[in-house]
Design a protein around this motif. Structure first.
Motif, PDB file in Angstrom:
ATOM      1  N   ASN A 221      14.316  48.471 -61.938  1.00 27.71           N
ATOM      2  CA  ASN A 221      13.085  47.970 -61.356  1.00 27.71           C
ATOM      3  C   ASN A 221      13.079  48.239 -59.864  1.00 27.71           C
ATOM      4  OD1 ASN A 221      11.655  46.957 -63.532  1.00 27.71           O
ATOM      5  ND2 ASN A 221      12.907  45.080 -63.552  1.00 27.71           N
ATOM      6  N   GLY A 222      11.959  48.668 -59.376  1.00 26.97           N
ATOM      7  CA  GLY A 222      11.844  48.865 -57.934  1.00 26.97           C
ATOM      8  C   GLY A 222      11.661  47.527 -57.256  1.00 26.97           C
ATOM      9  N   SER A 223      11.366  47.587 -55.965  1.00 26.21           N
ATOM     10  CA  SER A 223      11.194  46.381 -55.187  1.00 26.21           C
ATOM     11  C   SER A 223      10.039  46.606 -54.223  1.00 26.21           C
ATOM     12  CB  SER A 223      12.479  46.130 -54.405  1.00 26.21           C
ATOM     13  OG  SER A 223      12.819  44.801 -54.460  1.00 26.21           O
TER      14      SER A 223
ATOM     15  N   ILE B 155       8.885  57.095 -52.925  1.00 25.66           N
ATOM     16  CA  ILE B 155       9.885  57.874 -53.653  1.00 25.66           C
ATOM     17  C   ILE B 155      11.080  57.017 -54.052  1.00 25.66           C
ATOM     18  CG2 ILE B 155      11.011  58.680 -51.545  1.00 25.66           C
ATOM     19  CD1 ILE B 155      10.549  60.824 -54.643  1.00 25.66           C
ATOM     20  N   LEU B 156      11.391  56.007 -53.245  1.00 22.00           N
ATOM     21  CA  LEU B 156      12.558  55.175 -53.542  1.00 22.00           C
ATOM     22  C   LEU B 156      12.380  54.460 -54.886  1.00 22.00           C
ATOM     23  CD1 LEU B 156      15.270  54.188 -52.557  1.00 22.00           C
ATOM     24  CD2 LEU B 156      14.117  52.365 -51.329  1.00 22.00           C
ATOM     25  N   ASN B 157      11.233  53.805 -55.066  1.00 23.64           N
ATOM     26  CA  ASN B 157      10.986  53.124 -56.336  1.00 23.64           C
ATOM     27  C   ASN B 157      10.849  54.110 -57.481  1.00 23.64           C
ATOM     28  OD1 ASN B 157      11.211  50.579 -55.413  1.00 23.64           O
ATOM     29  ND2 ASN B 157       9.017  50.141 -55.315  1.00 23.64           N
TER      30      ASN B 157
ATOM     31  N   ARG C  41       7.686  53.832 -44.183  1.00 22.90           N
ATOM     32  CA  ARG C  41       6.682  52.990 -44.827  1.00 22.90           C
ATOM     33  C   ARG C  41       6.231  53.648 -46.135  1.00 22.90           C
ATOM     34  NH1 ARG C  41       1.749  50.201 -41.700  1.00 22.90           N
ATOM     35  NH2 ARG C  41       0.890  49.013 -43.434  1.00 22.90           N
ATOM     36  N   TRP C  42       6.127  54.971 -46.080  1.00 23.62           N
ATOM     37  CA  TRP C  42       5.723  55.733 -47.262  1.00 23.62           C
ATOM     38  C   TRP C  42       6.843  55.762 -48.298  1.00 23.62           C
ATOM     39  CZ3 TRP C  42       2.628  57.284 -50.666  1.00 23.62           C
ATOM     40  CH2 TRP C  42       2.747  58.501 -51.353  1.00 23.62           C
ATOM     41  N   ILE C  43       8.073  55.951 -47.841  1.00 25.27           N
ATOM     42  CA  ILE C  43       9.199  55.983 -48.776  1.00 25.27           C
ATOM     43  C   ILE C  43       9.372  54.636 -49.487  1.00 25.27           C
ATOM     44  CG2 ILE C  43      11.744  56.088 -48.874  1.00 25.27           C
ATOM     45  CD1 ILE C  43      11.554  58.309 -46.757  1.00 25.27           C
ATOM     46  N   TYR C  44       9.163  53.540 -48.734  1.00 24.42           N
ATOM     47  CA  TYR C  44       9.331  52.191 -49.267  1.00 24.42           C
ATOM     48  C   TYR C  44       8.112  51.711 -50.061  1.00 24.42           C
ATOM     49  CZ  TYR C  44      13.580  51.003 -46.542  1.00 24.42           C
ATOM     50  OH  TYR C  44      14.842  50.915 -46.041  1.00 24.42           O
TER      51      TYR C  44
END
Lengths: 278, 315
Positions: free
Chosen positions: B166-168, B155-157, B146-149
């Motif tokens: 662009n992130g999501s 961190i992913l974005n 949940r934190w990564i997303y």
């Protein structure tokens, strides 16, 4: 000679590249989790992010214990895991030995009925288990957690397969020495079945530690919750303090990972065995 | 005759001199101990697993009052399942399962084959790396991802932005949340599948490979023509197991997507629906109907698997 060596190594090289990338995908999230857990909330929510914490806030770890009764949840989880595992090892091994080696009327039929419990998804008995616990006045108690789960069709089946595969000579010898069925089970067969017991023990500890649905349903008071439910509660009430939540998740994860690192071979063999026999 | 051999049995421990009575009592002892040893498990499974199933069938035909009373409502709980909401959670569950099985099992197979390469260095390290999520409690995995997303700080974005992409909103965008969660499902189960499949690969006789190597087959060719068919029973087992577990997904969804999220309806799996109706809305009769439908789904999909396996599993 040198060229031949390189050509031989080349395919392994490709494998290593993929496996290292794969390992990074598996481990990096945990590294990121750890780094977040020691940052201040400000630093954790800073754009662009810092990789390395500028300040190491170890108090995030102690904060977990202030916000929710995490120490109690820890104790509940440890006791739940120990009692559930000990109970399963005892009851499953006893039944498994009887099903594998003793002859008594109705054995095949009773075993088949027990096996049918293997195919039922938990949702099909959880409602009724809940009502039994409620009827006994056991909601929000430790025994509500472990009472249904010390019995296991899976464990019985796994150990039965193990007992069946053991050589019968030792047992015959013990019988000729005048040992009764119980002594043979307890003194002779249990020690021989140690690899099977270790495998079931490991699987059961992991299952108890991970279990969410059942503890979530029966124990709703914070003092009686397990770590998994505690994490869910913390997440719900406390969504924005990411560092503290990461610290809590790491505290909950650490013991099993440490045990795994020390007993790596046994854990993997145990899982593999459950796969080939279960 | 009887007395004589009885005396003999008393004096000597030789098996030949057991009297008929002694043999009978040994036989009775065996029967007695058989029942004693199975008693806890048989009673426990009966009381807490098998009888509750019968009980659940009954509950599904009733409306349970909040204070214990219940009234017979026939199949109306099942009729109430014919809603778009339940249909959606059925689709969510099937979508999640399809990804976890059809992406997760092939990935695990390739990785297991690589990990089984003879004389591979760092094997223990790799295997441990893939295995760590398996021993991590799913609740902690949900919290972590949940934190990564996270849309703003995850961190992913952040990584994507670093590369100018662009992130999501990975878990709050209704159109992609299910895929994001299914990726976590793959991530957390791959280690388990690897261990089982690698154990299967271990049992493939070495001379299969030696013979193929003499014929000049490379590693990739041998993977497809030898390993895959030799481990097909293991692959079948892993597929069935992964499917049954995925159909019962609950934990990671519960931890990753809150019920206020815009994506909630598009990720809510059947077991969440069951939990919600049974224990939050306290509609136990309806929850029982949900559980029965889930069981029918699991049983029929497993049945289909067993039927299809005749076409691809080599015995």
């Amino acid at each position: 000679m040198g060229a031949a060596m390189i050509r031989l190594r080349l395919p392994h090289c490709g494998i290593h590249v993929i496996l290292i990338a794969g390992s990074a995908v598996m481990l990096a999230p945990f590294a990121w989790q750890f780094l977040t857990s020691v940052k201040s909330l400000n630093e954790a929510t800073q754009v662009p992010p810092t990789l390395w914490p500028t300040q190491w806030i170890w108090t995030n770890y102690s904060d977990v214990f202030i916000h929710i009764p995490y120490a109690m949840m820890y104790l509940n989880t440890v006791l739940y895991a120990i009692i559930r595992t000990a109970g399963q090892l005892l009851f499953c091994s006893a039944a498994a030995y009887a099903f594998a080696r003793l002859r008594f009327p109705g054995r095949g039929l009773i075993f088949a009925v027990c096996l049918s419990a293997l195919m039922i998804p938990p949702e099909l008995f959880i409602l009724s288990q809940y009502q039994i616990m409620k009827g006994l006045g056991w909601l929000n108690t430790l025994q509500a957690l472990f009472t249904p789960t010390i019995f296991s069709a899976f464990g019985t089946f796994l150990l039965r397969q193990f007992f069946v595969s053991l050589p019968i000579d030792v047992e015959e010898a013990a019988r000729l020495d005048g040992c009764g069925p119980f002594q043979i089970y307890w003194r002779v067969m249990l020690p021989l079945a140690k690899p099977g017991l270790v495998a079931l023990g490991i699987l059961t500890v992991i299952a108890a530690w991970s279990d969410l649905l059942w503890p979530l349903i029966v124990n709703t008071q914070p003092q009686k919750m397990t770590l998994a439910v505690g994490l869910a509660t913390l997440q719900g009430e406390f969504t924005v303090n990411y560092p503290v939540i990461m610290a809590a998740a790491l505290i909950a994860t650490a013991p099993l990972v440490l045990v795994f690192l020390f007993m790596h071979r046994r854990v993997v063999e145990g899982i593999a065995m459950s796969g080939s026999k279960g | 005759m009887n007395t004589h051999s009885g005396l003999a049995a008393g004096r000597s421990r030789s098996p030949r001199s057991f009297s008929a009575r002694k043999v009978m009592s040994i036989r009775q002892g065996e029967i007695m101990w058989g029942y004693i040893l199975i008693a806890p498990t048989v009673i426990g499974l009966g009381v807490f697993y098998l009888w509750p199933v019968v009980q659940t069938l009954y509950i599904s035909m009733t409306k349970q009052g909040p204070f214990g009373g219940s009234s017979w409502v026939g199949i109306s709980n099942f009729e109430r399942l014919a809603t778009p909401e339940f249909g959606q959670s059925l689709l969510n569950t099937l979508g999640y399962t399809a990804i976890v099985v059809f992406l997760g099992v092939p990935v695990a197979t390739v990785l297991a084959a690589m990990l089984s390469t003879t004389k591979l260095r760092f094997r223990v390290f790799y295997r441990a790396a893939f295995f760590i999520p398996v021993i991590t409690l799913p609740a902690a995995i949900g919290v972590l991802w949940r934190w990564i997303y996270n849309t703003d700080y995850g961190i992913l974005n952040q990584i994507l932005r670093f590369f100018g992409l662009n992130g999501s909103s990975w878990i709050s965008d209704p159109n992609i949340a299910l895929y994001s969660i299914a990726m976590v499902g793959v991530w957390m189960t791959v280690g388990y599948n690897i261990v089982i499949i690698a154990a299967g690969i271990q049992e493939v006789p070495a001379w299969y490979h030696e013979a193929a190597m003499l014929d000049g087959a490379g590693a990739v060719r041998r993977f497809f023509s030898i390993t895959l068919s030799a481990i097909s029973p293991t692959l079948f087992f892993v597929t069935v197991l992964a499917m049954i577990k995925a159909l019962q997904v609950f934990d990671i969804v519960y931890l990753m997507v809150g019920d206020t999220s815009p994506a909630f309806d598009r990720v809510k799996p059947i077991v969440y629906y069951f939990y919600q109706s049974g224990f939050i809305e306290n509609d136990k009769g309806f929850a029982a109907a949900v559980a029965i439908v889930l069981f029918i789904l699991i049983a029929s999909l497993t049945g289909v698997q067993f039927w299809i396996q005749k076409k691809w599993v080599q015995r």
